[in-house]
Design an enzyme around this catalytic site. Structure first.
Site, short mmCIF file in Angstrom:
data_model
loop_
_atom_site.label_atom_id
_atom_site.label_comp_id
_atom_site.label_asym_id
_atom_site.label_seq_id
_atom_site.Cartn_x
_atom_site.Cartn_y
_atom_site.Cartn_z
N GLU A 199 42.44 -12.72 72.46
CA GLU A 199 42.24 -11.77 71.47
C GLU A 199 40.62 -11.94 70.84
O GLU A 199 39.86 -10.92 71.08
CB GLU A 199 42.99 -11.72 70.25
CG GLU A 199 44.35 -11.12 70.48
CD GLU A 199 45.45 -11.44 69.26
OE1 GLU A 199 45.53 -12.43 69.08
OE2 GLU A 199 45.73 -10.19 68.80
N ALA A 249 46.25 -19.86 68.88
CA ALA A 249 46.45 -20.25 67.44
C ALA A 249 47.05 -21.78 67.59
O ALA A 249 47.79 -21.87 68.60
CB ALA A 249 47.31 -19.51 66.52
#
Ligand SMILES: NC(=O)c1ccc[n+]([C@@H]2O[C@H](COP(=O)([O-])OP(=O)(O)OC[C@H]3O[C@@H](n4cnc5c(N)ncnc54)[C@H](O)[C@@H]3O)[C@@H](O)[C@H]2O)c1
Length: 675
Positions: free
Chosen positions: A85, A41
């Site tokens: 992820e 992120a």
């Protein structure tokens, strides 16, 4: 770094959708440009809320998982956090052996929020997954514990390996199943979760995040995958909104933002810095020379006399040998680093240096003498830096014929360990020199923070009022051990008195003596001078605010100090009172904050978060409180001013001390914040 920011998420969704519609395509390979799969992120996006704007990371993962064509993630370099992820949503994964993967969210007081807690245990088992999530450290892709995560680990030709795997799936009918469809491994023993719980709160293991991780793993065991994913999302959002995670994210961003030099002209060049020199082989000089050698930069170490040089080199050797003994450094690396440090007694030998750091005694005449020599012997374009803590850099620059090349490089002790470097911009320091030294800081594995010239620069200037408050608290009724305990319980790595005993009380005394003359209007308690007059200089003399048994580093409270403190209160007619820990913390912190406001207003610091970075990296300020300026913001600046007004009214207080700085008043007035 292929951060999964909004732009990249949009492109991924759009591209996957487009490819899915191409009949001639039968499999999709997802690799990262630039040798990195994805660093995860974009943390900066979190606080703008863009991280949650659709398409979210979950939408991208849904697109991958629902693709009718198998998606193969090819990992090299890094796959961190959301990047990993995303790879876990693919049908297959191929990794380069040396790439590093991690779920580092815990370091920001978070857990993985895009399925990490649900998919990773299905790949590598509960124990291994819990370990990765709870310590957040990177693991090499070829580690045996990750065997279940990768379909293939290769030494080279990643893309080819991915295409080969795609062919086996498409042409040979190899089965490729999503991690979410894999069975959960056998439940972990309750003892295992207990151990995790016990570890929570130790270094970097934020209790709330560890507990959330445990809850998510239990959910993965107990619930269908979709429910587990929803459970994880909720737990993530709860942590995300917590003050601890907010502060840790601020600290993370503050340290990275510090590298940006405000107002730097676009075309500013960077000087190549291949060879260094250090003048003075004392405490700081030896550590600075090691810092260069550790970064692979050859460094000349200059002293005036042979014996001083030998002493400095002996310290360096002993330090490296200690690292070898503790298994932290290989013999070969030790030898290599020692070979990079070349001692000398002659300025002639500094001719090749691209950057010189002066670290001689804190004395203007001594330093001016060194800078004159540097001016004579160093090549044109060499950067001339001083490690001075307090002296006026503009005056030092003025003794040379090249003040634009003069800059401050203020290292912290031990210089080879502490991650902070204050880079001091003197009046005439050129943009190129400033930018070059900030870049050098990175190579030296330091966080450079730009500071203007003032007494003490950012960090030590702020520590002065902080210490003044600590001394006033002694006069009014507290004891050193109470003050230290209160601040340490609040989160400071070390209270002011233990820290003073370590630094040397004589060093602080000499700063005060200078300030008594230079700023006679500033009120100081004379109590600490009394201690110094007794020859109590801290650990090095076996006694300071504490008493030290021979060879011990931990001090014990000393009745003699108590008697001295109480006697001093009586002498100045101050009735001692019970002081709460809360008042101790509040007064010491707000002293930092008010001086920080002045530093910001005078543009000594470029931004409030730089002040936070200085305190987080150089002064043991707790990361989970984000730094002094961030802490003030979280209190609310009106509340800060109200507390200062209360302190101002207390009997015996120095009213000038608690006068809120103009910037603080202005910001509070407009409901603003420092950061
Ligand atoms: N010790 C700290 O905590 C600390 C932290 C940051 C900055 N500093 C600054 O670093 C500088 C050095 O501090 P230190 O603690 O290392 O001092 P120190 O006394 O340990 O070392 C100074 C060294 O400089 C040498 N020296 C003196 N004059 C010289 C000259 N003309 N040419 C070559 N060598 C000379 C001395 O022989 C000695 O080895 C000071 O400016 C100090 O303010 C110190």
């Amino acid at each position: 770094m292929n951060s999964l920011n909004l732009a990249l998420r949009r492109r991924l969704i759009e591209t996957i959708g487009r490819i899915a519609g191409m009949p001639e395509v039968s499999a999709i390979v997802l690799v990262g440009a630039g040798g990195v799969f994805s660093a995860g992120a974009d943390i900066g996006e979190f606080d703008t809320q863009q991280a949650f704007v659709e398409p979210s990371i979950h939408a991208v993962m849904a697109a991958v998982e629902s693709s009718t064509k198998p998606v193969i993630a090819g990992i090299e370099g890094l796959a961190m956090g959301g990047g990993l992820e995303l790879a876990m949503a693919a049908h297959c994964r191929v990794a380069m052996a040396g790439s590093r993967i991690a779920l580092p969210e815990i370091k920001l007081g978070l857990i993985p929020g895009a399925g990490g807690t649900q998919r990773l245990p299905r790949a590598i088992g509960l124990e291994a997954a819990a370990r990765m999530i709870c310590n957040g450290d990177p693991v090499r892709a070829d580690a045996p514990s990750l065997a279940g995560l990768f379909d293939l680990v290769v030494e080279q030709d990643l893309l080819e390996a991915c295409l080969g795997l795609a062919q086996r799936i498409v042409r040979d009918g190899m089965k490729a199943s999503l991690l979410r469809d894999r069975a959960m491994p056998a439940p972990a023993s309750p003892l295992f979760y207990q151990e995790l719980e016990q570890r929570a709160g130790s270094k970097g293991q934020w209790p709330a995040a560890v507990n959330a991780c445990i809850a998510c793993l239990r959910a993965a065991e107990a619930m269908p995958v979709e429910a587990g994913l929803a459970f994880e999302r909720e737990a993530f959002m709860k942590l995300f909104d917590s003050p601890v995670s907010g502060a840790l994210r601020h600290a993370f961003i503050a340290e990275r933002t510090a590298a940006k030099i405000a107002g730097l002209p676009v075309q500013t060049g960077i000087r190549p810095l291949r060879a260094a020199a250090v003048v003075g082989a004392g405490t700081m000089g030896a550590g600075i020379a090691m810092t260069f050698a550790n970064a692979g930069i050859p460094v000349r170490l200059l002293e005036m006399k042979e014996d001083a040089l030998e002493r400095g080199l002996a310290v360096i050797r002993a330090n490296y040998e200690g690292s070898v003994r503790r298994g932290k450094l290989s013999r070969a690396d030790c030898d290599q680093r020692l070979a990079l440090i070349r001692p000398t007694l002659s300025y002639e030998e500094l001719r090749d240096a691209d950057v010189v750091v002066e670290a001689v005694y804190e004395d203007m005449d001594a330093k001016a003498g060194v800078f004159r020599q540097l001016d004579t012997f160093c090549k044109p374009g060499a950067i001339l830096a001083s490690n001075t803590s307090t002296l006026n850099l503009d005056k030092l620059a003025a003794v040379t014929s090249r003040p634009a090349d003069v800059v401050g490089m203020h290292f912290f002790v031990p210089a080879n360990v502490m991650p902070l470097l204050e880079v001091v911009k003197a009046r005439e320091t050129s943009a190129e020199v400033l930018a070059s030294v900030m870049k050098l800081a990175k190579r030296l594995k330091k966080t450079g923070v730009v500071s203007g010239v003032c007494d003490g620069f950012i960090g030590n200037r702020m520590i002065d009022p902080y210490l003044r408050q600590a001394y006033f608290l002694l006069e009014e009724g507290a004891l050193p051990e109470q003050i230290d305990r209160a601040l340490e319980a609040w989160g400071m790595a070390m209270g002011p008195f233990r820290a003073g005993d370590l630094t040397g009380l004589d060093v602080l005394w000499s700063v005060r003596k200078r300030r008594y003359v230079e700023v006679p209007g500033v009120v100081y308690s004379r109590l600490p001078d009394r201690l110094c007059e007794l020859g109590r200089f801290g650990q090095k003399t076996g006694a300071g605010y504490y008493r030290y048994e021979p060879g011990a580093r931990e001090g014990k409270p000393d009745d003699a100090v108590r008697a001295l403190v109480e006697g001093y209160s009586a002498e100045i007619g101050r009735a001692r009172r019970q002081i709460s820990d809360e008042e101790i913390v509040s007064r010491c912190m707000l002293a930092l904050v008010n001086e920080g406001a002045a530093i910001l207003d005078e543009r000594i610091a470029q931004r409030a978060s730089d002040i936070d970075a200085v305190y987080l990296l150089g002064y043991g300020f707790p990361a989970f409180r984000g730094g002094p300026m961030y802490y003030a913001d979280t209190l609310g600046l009106r509340e800060v001013i109200a507390s200062m007004a209360r302190f101002q009214e207390q009997a015996g207080s120095d009213p000038a001390f608690w006068q809120p700085h103009r910037l603080l008043l202005e910001l509070a007035e407009s409901n603003g914040t420092f950061n």
